[in-house]
Scaffold this motif. Structure first.
Motif, PDB file in Angstrom:
ATOM      1  N   GLN A 170     -37.076 -12.802   3.626  1.00  0.00           N
ATOM      2  CA  GLN A 170     -37.140 -13.994   4.432  1.00  0.00           C
ATOM      3  C   GLN A 170     -35.954 -14.878   4.138  1.00  0.00           C
ATOM      4  N   LEU A 171     -35.735 -15.875   4.962  1.00  0.00           N
ATOM      5  CA  LEU A 171     -34.559 -16.713   4.787  1.00  0.00           C
ATOM      6  C   LEU A 171     -34.680 -17.594   3.550  1.00  0.00           C
ATOM      7  N   TYR A 172     -35.858 -18.200   3.366  1.00  0.00           N
ATOM      8  CA  TYR A 172     -36.089 -19.088   2.220  1.00  0.00           C
ATOM      9  C   TYR A 172     -37.266 -18.602   1.384  1.00  0.00           C
ATOM     10  N   ASP A 173     -37.209 -18.857   0.085  1.00  0.00           N
ATOM     11  CA  ASP A 173     -38.372 -18.635  -0.776  1.00  0.00           C
ATOM     12  C   ASP A 173     -39.518 -19.527  -0.333  1.00  0.00           C
ATOM     13  N   GLN A 176     -45.296 -18.296  -3.207  1.00  0.00           N
ATOM     14  CA  GLN A 176     -45.593 -17.060  -3.926  1.00  0.00           C
ATOM     15  C   GLN A 176     -44.575 -15.958  -3.668  1.00  0.00           C
ATOM     16  N   GLU A 177     -43.834 -16.047  -2.575  1.00  0.00           N
ATOM     17  CA  GLU A 177     -42.859 -15.015  -2.250  1.00  0.00           C
ATOM     18  C   GLU A 177     -41.456 -15.539  -2.514  1.00  0.00           C
ATOM     19  N   GLN A 178     -40.860 -15.038  -3.579  1.00  0.00           N
ATOM     20  CA  GLN A 178     -39.526 -15.488  -3.952  1.00  0.00           C
ATOM     21  C   GLN A 178     -38.511 -14.392  -3.630  1.00  0.00           C
ATOM     22  N   ASN A 179     -38.486 -14.037  -2.343  1.00  0.00           N
ATOM     23  CA  ASN A 179     -37.587 -12.972  -1.904  1.00  0.00           C
ATOM     24  C   ASN A 179     -36.657 -13.450  -0.796  1.00  0.00           C
ATOM     25  N   GLY A 180     -36.374 -14.736  -0.795  1.00  0.00           N
ATOM     26  CA  GLY A 180     -35.497 -15.296   0.226  1.00  0.00           C
ATOM     27  C   GLY A 180     -34.027 -15.166  -0.122  1.00  0.00           C
ATOM     28  N   ILE A 181     -33.186 -15.473   0.856  1.00  0.00           N
ATOM     29  CA  ILE A 181     -31.738 -15.529   0.647  1.00  0.00           C
ATOM     30  C   ILE A 181     -31.350 -16.894   0.068  1.00  0.00           C
ATOM     31  N   ASP A 185     -35.608 -24.944  -2.122  1.00  0.00           N
ATOM     32  CA  ASP A 185     -34.978 -26.219  -1.753  1.00  0.00           C
ATOM     33  C   ASP A 185     -33.791 -26.044  -0.795  1.00  0.00           C
ATOM     34  N   ARG A 186     -33.629 -24.813  -0.246  1.00  0.00           N
ATOM     35  CA  ARG A 186     -32.606 -24.499   0.757  1.00  0.00           C
ATOM     36  C   ARG A 186     -31.197 -24.385   0.182  1.00  0.00           C
TER      37      ARG A 186
END
Length: 210
Positions: A170-173, A176-181, A185-186
């Motif tokens: 995903q784009l942001y964390d 519970q899901e810390q798989n963003g780019i 806090d963006r």
């Protein structure tokens, strides 16, 4: 009734936004208990959405379990092996869209030639940022491996002539899901050079655009 009223307010609020390319009121309803008791709710919300906005498509429920109407063949696939990911969509011309999912779930979403939208893929777990969170699949061991997997998965979709769109998860964390780019806090997770590599692959021309 509360949901329907709030959904109508959302459509009224965002109707004129150029960022809205379609509507999707539900996510992953799975088709188990819902198939027994909630299909009419999903159908009702779908029909109201189409009455409100005849100019945009509506996905009744995002994921592999459409219960009512399929204008678009919307699918989620978190396969992390690029070779298998490509194979999942190599026989669309034969009416097969990810045969593993279709067989495992009793073919609850047969394919009839609709445009295909990969609305969730990737979700790559990145160890330095997942100590207290979660991501999909076996984590890459190096930054180079992360970038390579991200690019391969994305390019597979872009090069498939049947794919009309894609959305990386995903784009942001989130909590519970810390798989963003990006972090919650963006702020970017990676250095500028790496971020440019991730962005550049998304800027490539898709096969369907040719």
């Amino acid at each position: 009734m509360n949901f329907l009223c709030e959904w109508m307010e959302i459509i009224e609020r965002d109707f004129n936004s150029p960022a809205v390319i379609g509507w999707c009121p539900f996510n992953e309803t799975w088709g188990y208990k819902e198939q027994e008791c909630d299909s009419r709710l999903i159908e009702g919300v779908y029909r109201v959405t189409k009455l409100y906005d005849k100019t945009r498509p509506c996905i009744d429920t995002s994921g592999n379990y459409h219960l009512v109407k399929k204008e678009i063949y919307d699918i989620h696939d978190y396969e992390q092996n690029p070779e298998q990911f490509a194979q999942n969509y190599a026989e669309i011309d034969k009416g097969i869209v990810n045969d593993q999912i279709q067989r495992r779930e009793g073919n609850v979403q047969p394919y009839f030639g609709e445009p295909i939208f990969m609305s969730e893929y990737g979700g790559i777990k990145w160890p330095p940022n997942c100590e207290n969170g979660w991501g999909y699949g076996e984590a890459p061991q190096t930054l180079e491996e992360f970038v390579d997997r991200y690019c391969q998965l994305t390019e597979i979709l872009l090069s498939n002539p049947y794919m009309i769109g894609l959305c990386y998860t995903q784009l942001y964390d989130i909590e519970q899901e810390q798989n963003g780019i990006y972090y919650y806090d963006r702020t970017p997770k990676f250095d500028e050079e790496t971020m440019e590599k991730l962005k550049s692959v998304m800027m490539k021309k898709a096969k369907i655009e040719e």
